[in-house]
Design an enzyme around this catalytic site. Structure first.
Site, mmCIF file in Angstrom:
data_model
loop_
_atom_site.group_PDB
_atom_site.id
_atom_site.type_symbol
_atom_site.label_atom_id
_atom_site.label_comp_id
_atom_site.label_asym_id
_atom_site.label_seq_id
_atom_site.Cartn_x
_atom_site.Cartn_y
_atom_site.Cartn_z
ATOM 1 N N ASP A 197 7.480 -6.893 4.127
ATOM 2 C CA ASP A 197 8.519 -6.200 4.058
ATOM 3 C C ASP A 197 9.858 -6.605 4.352
ATOM 4 O O ASP A 197 11.158 -6.072 4.064
ATOM 5 C CB ASP A 197 8.317 -4.847 4.673
ATOM 6 N N ASP B 172 14.402 -4.000 0.930
ATOM 7 C CA ASP B 172 13.387 -4.277 1.764
ATOM 8 C C ASP B 172 12.867 -5.629 0.888
ATOM 9 O O ASP B 172 12.910 -5.699 -0.361
ATOM 10 C CB ASP B 172 12.130 -3.374 1.571
ATOM 11 N N HIS C 12 8.716 -0.904 -2.736
ATOM 12 C CA HIS C 12 8.117 -2.355 -2.742
ATOM 13 C C HIS C 12 7.293 -2.416 -4.169
ATOM 14 O O HIS C 12 6.638 -1.568 -4.791
ATOM 15 C CB HIS C 12 7.208 -2.588 -1.605
ATOM 16 N N ASP D 128 4.915 -4.555 -4.836
ATOM 17 C CA ASP D 128 3.520 -5.526 -4.732
ATOM 18 C C ASP D 128 2.532 -4.507 -4.853
ATOM 19 O O ASP D 128 1.187 -4.936 -4.581
ATOM 20 C CB ASP D 128 3.683 -6.341 -3.599
ATOM 21 N N ARG E 207 2.318 2.621 -14.200
ATOM 22 C CA ARG E 207 3.995 2.431 -13.757
ATOM 23 C C ARG E 207 4.225 0.968 -14.700
ATOM 24 O O ARG E 207 4.595 0.205 -14.308
ATOM 25 C CB ARG E 207 3.988 1.915 -12.286
ATOM 26 N N SER F 88 0.659 4.404 1.802
ATOM 27 C CA SER F 88 0.606 3.678 0.442
ATOM 28 C C SER F 88 -0.171 4.494 -0.450
ATOM 29 O O SER F 88 -1.207 5.224 -0.135
ATOM 30 C CB SER F 88 0.100 2.361 0.511
ATOM 31 N N CYS G 50 1.233 -7.329 1.631
ATOM 32 C CA CYS G 50 1.872 -6.820 2.425
ATOM 33 C C CYS G 50 1.889 -7.305 3.831
ATOM 34 O O CYS G 50 2.947 -7.678 4.794
ATOM 35 C CB CYS G 50 1.711 -5.287 2.792
HETATM 36 O O1 DAV Z 1 1.815 2.079 -4.336
HETATM 37 O O2 DAV Z 1 2.429 3.086 -2.430
HETATM 38 C C1 DAV Z 1 2.800 0.450 -1.703
HETATM 39 C C2 DAV Z 1 3.607 -0.870 -1.339
HETATM 40 C C3 DAV Z 1 3.289 -1.524 0.041
HETATM 41 N N1 DAV Z 1 4.228 -2.641 0.217
HETATM 42 C C4 DAV Z 1 2.562 2.161 -3.326
HETATM 43 C C5 DAV Z 1 3.252 0.789 -2.943
#
Ligand code: DAV
Length: 373
Positions: A112, A200, A249, A251, A268, A302, A355
């Protein structure tokens, strides 16, 4: 033989070339931060984290660290150099002339904070007040790389003010509802405003000469423009994923596996107009397999789509979380060797396998994968 003069420590241009040196985060002293505008916009409305903050239960921290340590040991066993952050005291408040918040967060997800592009590691601005000082946990490592590698560029993006002007107050309610959130994110009305550049590092994917950056809650258009001006030898592309009601984010949404192949979260999808860059250069965008779980673990920010948050070790080898059997099966069918890594009990500290790592060294050079623009 490398000498001190020509030793290369930092080098990584993409998400898939053979990984040789990596940072793996720690769960030590991780806190659930107090409410603040950007965080309130992200914590899911039905989350068990709403309304509570403070240090996370020690037994969960110990379990998270056990899994992170095992992951680091496994990588070392494969010949990688693995470094770990030096946690600062996250119970301390963050106070600047512009804002104050009573605790910090942690140092489990280096991805991040740190963006490695070639011989540079850039500390992101971040967009949560509780994460303003998070770079400090990585400074001892960066100092060391700087002393070891005469070509390493240690950069830090301008620290943001993070006053209330950075956040849309419409997002302060915990009763917005998913429908409205989806309408808002589809028209790119996110929790952060365009007051100043914010990003980020985990909103950025590296494809050699091209950097693909998610515009969402944690990265605004000015942040993307800042990256464009900073990485002036690169082409920087803004993308967004309208099906995500909490877009932070990239990823767990868009995951490059090797040259020519990307997994995209089927909930998505990348909009048609933005797909062209990839498809006209013969990259395949495949729907990711469904997650194995219906809900995230306790006290986790997440979504279940951390299933896609894989770490590619080289274009034939990928680490997948052990319980994510559908994701593992899909990658196996796509011709990858899958290494199962148990990490689910560390998710709550800041995410999955991508992450909790940050690249220091991958073999390879800066290549142009998208010659047709
Ligand atoms: O789908 O909650 C999480 C990304 C964490 N770096 C999500 C994204």
């Amino acid at each position: 033989m490398p000498t001190k003069e020509n030793k290369v420590v930092v080098n990584s241009w993409n998400e898939w070339d053979p990984l040789k040196h990596v940072i793996v985060g720690r769960a030590d002293n991780c806190h659930i931060p107090p409410p603040e505008p950007a965080l309130d916009g992200k914590v899911p409305e039905d989350s068990d984290m709403r309304g509570q903050w403070g240090k996370r239960p020690q037994e969960t921290i110990d379990k998270g660290n056990e899994l992170l340590d095992n992951f680091a040991t496994m990588l070392e066993g494969r010949g990688l150099r693995v470094d770990r952050p030096i946690p600062t005291d996250f119970s301390l408040p963050v106070t600047t002339p512009d804002f104050s918040t009573e605790s910090q967060f942690g140092c489990m997800p280096p991805r991040d904070v740190l963006l490695t592009v070639g011989s540079e590691i850039l500390e992101a601005t971040m967009s949560y007040r509780c994460r303003w000082f998070e770079y400090l946990s990585y400074r001892p490592l960066l100092k060391h790389y700087w002393e070891e590698d005469p070509n390493f560029r240690h950069e830090s993006a301008p620290k943001p003010r993070l006053t209330d002007a950075d956040y849309h107050s419409d997002y302060l309610s915990d009763k917005i509802g998913e429908q409205k959130r989806l309408e808002w994110t589809a028209r790119k009305f996110f929790v952060t405003t365009e007051e100043e550049p914010l990003f980020d590092a985990a909103d950025v994917l590296r494809f050699g000469k091209d950097l693909v950056v998610q515009h969402g809650f944690t990265t605004n258009l000015k942040g993307i423009e800042w990256l464009r001006r900073h990485f002036s030898d690169h082409r920087v592309h803004a993308v967004n994923f309208p099906g995500d009601p909490y877009p932070i984010h990239i990823d767990a949404t868009f995951t490059p596996i090797k040259p020519g192949l990307i997994l995209n979260n089927p909930k998505r999808p990348l909009p048609a107009e933005q797909r062209k860059l990839f498809t006209q250069n013969n990259w395949e965008i495949v729907d990711a397999a469904p997650p194995a779980h219906n809900s995230p673990p306790a006290l986790c920010y997440s979504s279940v789509w951390l299933s896609m948050n894989v770490l590619v070790l080289d274009p034939k080898t990928v680490c997948v979380e052990k319980s994510e059997v559908y994701q593992a099966e899909q990658l196996d069918k796509l011709g990858m060797e899958v290494i199962e890594v148990e990490l689910r009990d560390a998710y709550a500290f800041g995410g999955g396998l991508h992450c909790c790592t940050a690249d220091v060294y991958r073999e390879g050079k800066c290549e142009d994968y998208f010659s047709k623009q």
